[in-house]
Scaffold this motif. Sequence first.
Motif, PDB file in Angstrom:
ATOM      1  N   ARG A  96     -18.225   4.050 -10.378  1.00 35.04           N
ATOM      2  CA  ARG A  96     -16.830   4.094  -9.912  1.00 35.04           C
ATOM      3  C   ARG A  96     -16.538   2.856  -9.078  1.00 35.04           C
ATOM      4  O   ARG A  96     -17.314   2.507  -8.170  1.00 35.04           O
ATOM      5  CB  ARG A  96     -16.585   5.356  -9.096  1.00 35.04           C
ATOM      6  N   THR A  97     -15.434   2.225  -9.411  1.00 33.34           N
ATOM      7  CA  THR A  97     -14.944   1.101  -8.630  1.00 33.34           C
ATOM      8  C   THR A  97     -13.514   1.399  -8.214  1.00 33.34           C
ATOM      9  O   THR A  97     -12.970   2.468  -8.514  1.00 33.34           O
ATOM     10  CB  THR A  97     -15.001  -0.206  -9.437  1.00 33.34           C
ATOM     11  N   ASN A  98     -12.905   0.459  -7.537  1.00 29.44           N
ATOM     12  CA  ASN A  98     -11.522   0.666  -7.127  1.00 29.44           C
ATOM     13  C   ASN A  98     -10.549   0.574  -8.297  1.00 29.44           C
ATOM     14  O   ASN A  98      -9.385   0.949  -8.171  1.00 29.44           O
ATOM     15  CB  ASN A  98     -11.134  -0.365  -6.060  1.00 29.44           C
ATOM     16  N   LYS A  99     -11.023   0.119  -9.462  1.00 24.97           N
ATOM     17  CA  LYS A  99     -10.158  -0.011 -10.627  1.00 24.97           C
ATOM     18  C   LYS A  99     -10.446   0.998 -11.733  1.00 24.97           C
ATOM     19  O   LYS A  99      -9.550   1.304 -12.514  1.00 24.97           O
ATOM     20  CB  LYS A  99     -10.275  -1.426 -11.209  1.00 24.97           C
ATOM     21  N   SER A 100     -11.684   1.487 -11.848  1.00 26.29           N
ATOM     22  CA  SER A 100     -12.031   2.338 -12.979  1.00 26.29           C
ATOM     23  C   SER A 100     -13.237   3.193 -12.631  1.00 26.29           C
ATOM     24  O   SER A 100     -13.889   3.016 -11.584  1.00 26.29           O
ATOM     25  CB  SER A 100     -12.337   1.488 -14.224  1.00 26.29           C
ATOM     26  N   GLU A 101     -13.541   4.136 -13.516  1.00 22.54           N
ATOM     27  CA  GLU A 101     -14.754   4.922 -13.422  1.00 22.54           C
ATOM     28  C   GLU A 101     -15.355   5.071 -14.818  1.00 22.54           C
ATOM     29  O   GLU A 101     -14.637   5.221 -15.814  1.00 22.54           O
ATOM     30  CB  GLU A 101     -14.487   6.296 -12.794  1.00 22.54           C
ATOM     31  N   LEU A 102     -16.685   5.016 -14.891  1.00 21.44           N
ATOM     32  CA  LEU A 102     -17.415   5.045 -16.150  1.00 21.44           C
ATOM     33  C   LEU A 102     -18.398   6.203 -16.120  1.00 21.44           C
ATOM     34  O   LEU A 102     -19.116   6.412 -15.131  1.00 21.44           O
ATOM     35  CB  LEU A 102     -18.164   3.732 -16.363  1.00 21.44           C
ATOM     36  N   PHE A 103     -18.441   6.964 -17.229  1.00 26.49           N
ATOM     37  CA  PHE A 103     -19.359   8.094 -17.362  1.00 26.49           C
ATOM     38  C   PHE A 103     -20.138   7.931 -18.654  1.00 26.49           C
ATOM     39  O   PHE A 103     -19.543   7.789 -19.738  1.00 26.49           O
ATOM     40  CB  PHE A 103     -18.582   9.419 -17.368  1.00 26.49           C
ATOM     41  N   GLU A 104     -21.467   7.964 -18.559  1.00 30.52           N
ATOM     42  CA  GLU A 104     -22.333   7.854 -19.730  1.00 30.52           C
ATOM     43  C   GLU A 104     -23.441   8.887 -19.628  1.00 30.52           C
ATOM     44  O   GLU A 104     -23.998   9.101 -18.548  1.00 30.52           O
ATOM     45  CB  GLU A 104     -22.950   6.455 -19.850  1.00 30.52           C
ATOM     46  N   ILE A 105     -23.763   9.510 -20.765  1.00 31.83           N
ATOM     47  CA  ILE A 105     -24.877  10.449 -20.830  1.00 31.83           C
ATOM     48  C   ILE A 105     -25.536  10.301 -22.197  1.00 31.83           C
ATOM     49  O   ILE A 105     -24.849  10.140 -23.211  1.00 31.83           O
ATOM     50  CB  ILE A 105     -24.432  11.900 -20.580  1.00 31.83           C
ATOM     51  N   ALA A 106     -26.868  10.334 -22.210  1.00 30.67           N
ATOM     52  CA  ALA A 106     -27.629  10.211 -23.456  1.00 30.67           C
ATOM     53  C   ALA A 106     -28.753  11.236 -23.429  1.00 30.67           C
ATOM     54  O   ALA A 106     -29.429  11.415 -22.406  1.00 30.67           O
ATOM     55  CB  ALA A 106     -28.193   8.797 -23.620  1.00 30.67           C
ATOM     56  N   ILE A 107     -28.954  11.909 -24.564  1.00 29.32           N
ATOM     57  CA  ILE A 107     -30.006  12.921 -24.711  1.00 29.32           C
ATOM     58  C   ILE A 107     -30.901  12.470 -25.859  1.00 29.32           C
ATOM     59  O   ILE A 107     -30.434  12.295 -26.994  1.00 29.32           O
ATOM     60  CB  ILE A 107     -29.412  14.309 -24.991  1.00 29.32           C
ATOM     61  N   SER A 141     -19.967   7.940 -24.087  1.00 27.93           N
ATOM     62  CA  SER A 141     -19.530   6.952 -23.095  1.00 27.93           C
ATOM     63  C   SER A 141     -18.020   7.059 -22.947  1.00 27.93           C
ATOM     64  O   SER A 141     -17.290   7.062 -23.949  1.00 27.93           O
ATOM     65  CB  SER A 141     -19.917   5.530 -23.525  1.00 27.93           C
ATOM     66  N   LEU A 142     -17.571   7.129 -21.708  1.00 25.81           N
ATOM     67  CA  LEU A 142     -16.152   7.300 -21.420  1.00 25.81           C
ATOM     68  C   LEU A 142     -15.802   6.479 -20.184  1.00 25.81           C
ATOM     69  O   LEU A 142     -16.462   6.595 -19.153  1.00 25.81           O
ATOM     70  CB  LEU A 142     -15.830   8.777 -21.179  1.00 25.81           C
ATOM     71  N   GLU A 143     -14.778   5.634 -20.313  1.00 28.67           N
ATOM     72  CA  GLU A 143     -14.331   4.822 -19.175  1.00 28.67           C
ATOM     73  C   GLU A 143     -12.841   5.064 -18.944  1.00 28.67           C
ATOM     74  O   GLU A 143     -12.025   4.951 -19.871  1.00 28.67           O
ATOM     75  CB  GLU A 143     -14.576   3.335 -19.409  1.00 28.67           C
ATOM     76  N   ARG A 144     -12.519   5.400 -17.713  1.00 34.57           N
ATOM     77  CA  ARG A 144     -11.130   5.651 -17.323  1.00 34.57           C
ATOM     78  C   ARG A 144     -10.684   4.563 -16.356  1.00 34.57           C
ATOM     79  O   ARG A 144     -11.406   4.219 -15.414  1.00 34.57           O
ATOM     80  CB  ARG A 144     -11.003   7.018 -16.670  1.00 34.57           C
ATOM     81  N   GLN A 145      -9.485   4.064 -16.553  1.00 37.12           N
ATOM     82  CA  GLN A 145      -8.898   3.073 -15.659  1.00 37.12           C
ATOM     83  C   GLN A 145      -7.831   3.742 -14.811  1.00 37.12           C
ATOM     84  O   GLN A 145      -6.998   4.493 -15.324  1.00 37.12           O
ATOM     85  CB  GLN A 145      -8.301   1.913 -16.462  1.00 37.12           C
ATOM     86  N   PHE A 146      -7.850   3.436 -13.523  1.00 36.79           N
ATOM     87  CA  PHE A 146      -6.896   4.042 -12.601  1.00 36.79           C
ATOM     88  C   PHE A 146      -5.532   3.375 -12.747  1.00 36.79           C
ATOM     89  O   PHE A 146      -5.430   2.164 -12.959  1.00 36.79           O
ATOM     90  CB  PHE A 146      -7.389   3.925 -11.166  1.00 36.79           C
ATOM     91  N   LEU A 154      -5.243   7.082 -18.336  1.00 40.12           N
ATOM     92  CA  LEU A 154      -5.530   5.889 -19.109  1.00 40.12           C
ATOM     93  C   LEU A 154      -7.037   5.756 -19.293  1.00 40.12           C
ATOM     94  O   LEU A 154      -7.795   5.701 -18.322  1.00 40.12           O
ATOM     95  CB  LEU A 154      -4.970   4.661 -18.381  1.00 40.12           C
ATOM     96  N   PHE A 155      -7.489   5.725 -20.567  1.00 39.34           N
ATOM     97  CA  PHE A 155      -8.901   5.589 -20.888  1.00 39.34           C
ATOM     98  C   PHE A 155      -9.098   4.338 -21.724  1.00 39.34           C
ATOM     99  O   PHE A 155      -8.365   4.101 -22.698  1.00 39.34           O
ATOM    100  CB  PHE A 155      -9.413   6.809 -21.667  1.00 39.34           C
ATOM    101  N   LYS A 156     -10.077   3.570 -21.348  1.00 42.28           N
ATOM    102  CA  LYS A 156     -10.366   2.339 -22.083  1.00 42.28           C
ATOM    103  C   LYS A 156     -11.056   2.644 -23.404  1.00 42.28           C
ATOM    104  O   LYS A 156     -10.709   2.069 -24.434  1.00 42.28           O
ATOM    105  CB  LYS A 156     -11.225   1.408 -21.234  1.00 42.28           C
ATOM    106  N   PHE A 157     -12.035   3.558 -23.390  1.00 45.14           N
ATOM    107  CA  PHE A 157     -12.713   3.917 -24.631  1.00 45.14           C
ATOM    108  C   PHE A 157     -13.384   5.276 -24.472  1.00 45.14           C
ATOM    109  O   PHE A 157     -13.676   5.738 -23.368  1.00 45.14           O
ATOM    110  CB  PHE A 157     -13.746   2.864 -25.046  1.00 45.14           C
ATOM    111  N   LEU A 158     -13.638   5.901 -25.632  1.00 39.74           N
ATOM    112  CA  LEU A 158     -14.439   7.116 -25.754  1.00 39.74           C
ATOM    113  C   LEU A 158     -15.328   6.935 -26.980  1.00 39.74           C
ATOM    114  O   LEU A 158     -14.837   6.924 -28.116  1.00 39.74           O
ATOM    115  CB  LEU A 158     -13.560   8.358 -25.905  1.00 39.74           C
ATOM    116  N   HIS A 159     -16.614   6.793 -26.760  1.00 40.57           N
ATOM    117  CA  HIS A 159     -17.568   6.574 -27.841  1.00 40.57           C
ATOM    118  C   HIS A 159     -18.590   7.701 -27.850  1.00 40.57           C
ATOM    119  O   HIS A 159     -19.187   8.007 -26.810  1.00 40.57           O
ATOM    120  CB  HIS A 159     -18.281   5.229 -27.673  1.00 40.57           C
ATOM    121  N   ILE A 160     -18.790   8.319 -29.012  1.00 41.16           N
ATOM    122  CA  ILE A 160     -19.778   9.382 -29.193  1.00 41.16           C
ATOM    123  C   ILE A 160     -20.718   8.960 -30.313  1.00 41.16           C
ATOM    124  O   ILE A 160     -20.271   8.702 -31.437  1.00 41.16           O
ATOM    125  CB  ILE A 160     -19.114  10.732 -29.522  1.00 41.16           C
TER     126      ILE A 160
END
Length: 618
Positions: A96-107, A141-146, A154-160
Motif C-alpha cells: 500500500r502506498t499513498n496512490k495505490s494498493e496491490l494484493f497478490e496471492i499464489a498457491i 494479482s489485483l491492483e487498485r488505484q486511489f 478504480l483498478f489497474k488490473f486483475l490477473h488470475i
Amino acid sequence: GMLSVRISTKGPSNIIRITDNNPIYHHLNISPLNWNIPETQVVPVMRLLYEEETYGVPYEFVFTTKLVKGIGLSLVSNGEELVYNSFDNVTGVYKRTNKSELFEIAIANVQVDNQTTDTYTNTLFYVEESVGNRKPAFSISLERQFDSSPGFYLFKFLHIQLRNYVMNIDERIMLKLLLFFGLGQMTTAYQPSNDVIRTYQLDNLPDTKYFYFRDIFIDSTRVNTSVCTVSNLPPQLQAIKTQLGIKLAKFQSTISLTDYQRKHTFDHLQEHIASICYHYKVNLTGQALKVLGSVDFLGNPVGLFNDVTKGITGLLMFRHGFSGLIRDVTHGLSDSTTKLTGSAGNLMSYITFDKQYQKEREDLNPVVASSAQHLGAGLTSFASGIFGGITSIVTSPYQGAQDGLLGFVAGIGKGVVGTVAKPMAGTLDLVSNTSAALRAQTLSSNESHESKRLPRCCSGPGGVLPIYTGRSAKGLHYFGQFCEWDSAGGSFISLEDVRHNTSEYVQVVISTCALYFIDVTRKQKNLQTSDVKIVVRLSRLNNVQIFSKRIDYDADNVGYLHFLEMEVSYEDSKPKLLQIPCQTHEVAIKLTQIVEYAKHLREEEKQAIPITSFEDYW
C-alpha cells in the motif's frame, strides 16, 4: 513562464492537466511591470504541492507472508469429516502506498480429498502433474488505484493464473456437501405476498458503485472431469436430490476453458461477474457434444479416440515407441469395454427390482481399485449373481408374501426375472472388472492420486471435536476395517502402543465394544485378519489391572516385567486371566485407565435414550 502537462486517470477517463509551474511568491509585493524577480526567493513548485494535496504524504507499506507447509481446511458434519482441503506453499503480498494498493496471492498446489468411507473416490480435485511446469496451481494479482471521485472504484488490473486440473465428482459426497452448506433445506411453509417482495426489493437495491478495470485476464485451463453416480442413496440425500432436481450421468471427459480478457471495462460489479459467467457458459455449451460422447452407456467413444490419437502422436513425435502406442490403445479399449459392460450390468440389476441385491452389487464393484481388487470383485459379483439367480425364484415370492396375496404374485414375477437377470448381471460384472483390471495396469501417474492424509477422528472425550493427530486417524482407519469383519460395532476411542522392539510392534485399538490387539510390525496401511492377535469384548471383561513380575538377573541386577491383566468371562466356562506384556509400567497404567474409560462409555451408551425416542418424547 513554464507550463507542465500531466496525464492522469480519473475513473474510466484520462485527464490532461496543464499547470503553471511559475514560482509562488507569498511575501514579495511586486508590481505587474516589475519583471526583475530575485532568484534567491523561489519556493517549491506547484506540482509537488498538487500531488501532496491529492494523494497525501508519500508512504509505502508492504506485508509479505509465506506458509511453506500451507493451510489445511477440514469440513466436518454430524460427526463425519466430509472433505479435507489442502493448500500447499501459500505466498501472499500486500503493498500500500499513498496512490495505490496491490494484493497478490499464489498457491503452489491445491488438493481436495474425500474423507467419507461410503464413497469410491479418494481425491475430488487436484492439479494435473506436468513435467517442467513450475507455475503455481492458482495465483491472483489485483491492483487498485486511489481516487477521490465518489461512485466508483478504480483498478489497474486483475490477473488470475490457472493450471490444468483433475475433478472427480461423486454423487454421494456432492449431496452431502450441498446439505452441509444448507442447500435443499428450504421449506414452503411461508409464502410472502407480492407487496412484501416489492417492498423488500426497494429497501435492498444493489449498490450503485461502479468498478473500472483497465485490464482483466483469466488464464485458460483444462479440467479432466469424471462423474460417478449412485443408485441407492440414503433417504435424506435422495430427498435433497429430488428437491434440487439434480440429474447426473456417468462420464469421463476433458473440458477446455479458453482465457477471458477484457480491457477498459466500466460497469457494476454484478455486470462484471455476469460477463465472466457468460464467457464460461458459452465454453461449456460448445463442448456439450464432446461430453455426450464420453458417457459410460455409450462406452466413451471420445475417450477411445483420444487414447488412440495420443498413442499415434507419441509414436510419430518419437516420445515413445510401439510400447506406448500399445499401452494407450489397450487403455482405450479396456476403458470402453469396462463402461459398456458396466452400464449393461446396471441395467440388468435395475430390472430385478431387488434393492438389496442392487446395494450388495454396488458394494462389490469398486470404482477405483487395483487390478487384483477388480479381479476379486468380478469373481465375487459373478458368484453372487449365479447364487441370486438360483435362489431368487424362492426368496422373492416368500418376501412378497409378507404383504399379502398381491405381494406374493409380484414376488413370483420378480423371482422369474431375477432368475435370468441376476446371472447376466454377474457375468457382465465379471467382464467389466476384468477389463477394469487391464485398464488399471495401463494407468499413467496422472490418472491415480493418493489422499494427503487419513480421515480424522471426529468424536473425542465428551463428544467434542478433537484436534487432528495421525495416530488417531490411523486407529480410526483400522477400526473401520474391523467393523467390516466384526459385528461388535461401537465407536472408536484410541490407538495405543503396547510394546515395541526390534522383533515386534504391538498396538491396541480401543473402542466402546472391544479391544483389538494387532501386530503392526510390517507397518502396513491395511490390516489382514491374521494381524489381529487378540479380541476382547468389553461385555465379557470383568476386571482389568496391572500385574508386575520381578526378575532376578543376578545378585545386583533386578528387573520387572509389567502386564495388563484382564479377567474375561467365556460362555460355558470359568473366567480366564489374560496377561498382555507391556513396554513399561507407565504404558500399563495408561492402558488400564483408557480401558476403564471405555467400559464407562459403554455403560453410558447402554443407558442412553435413542434419539428417535427422545424426539418422540418431546
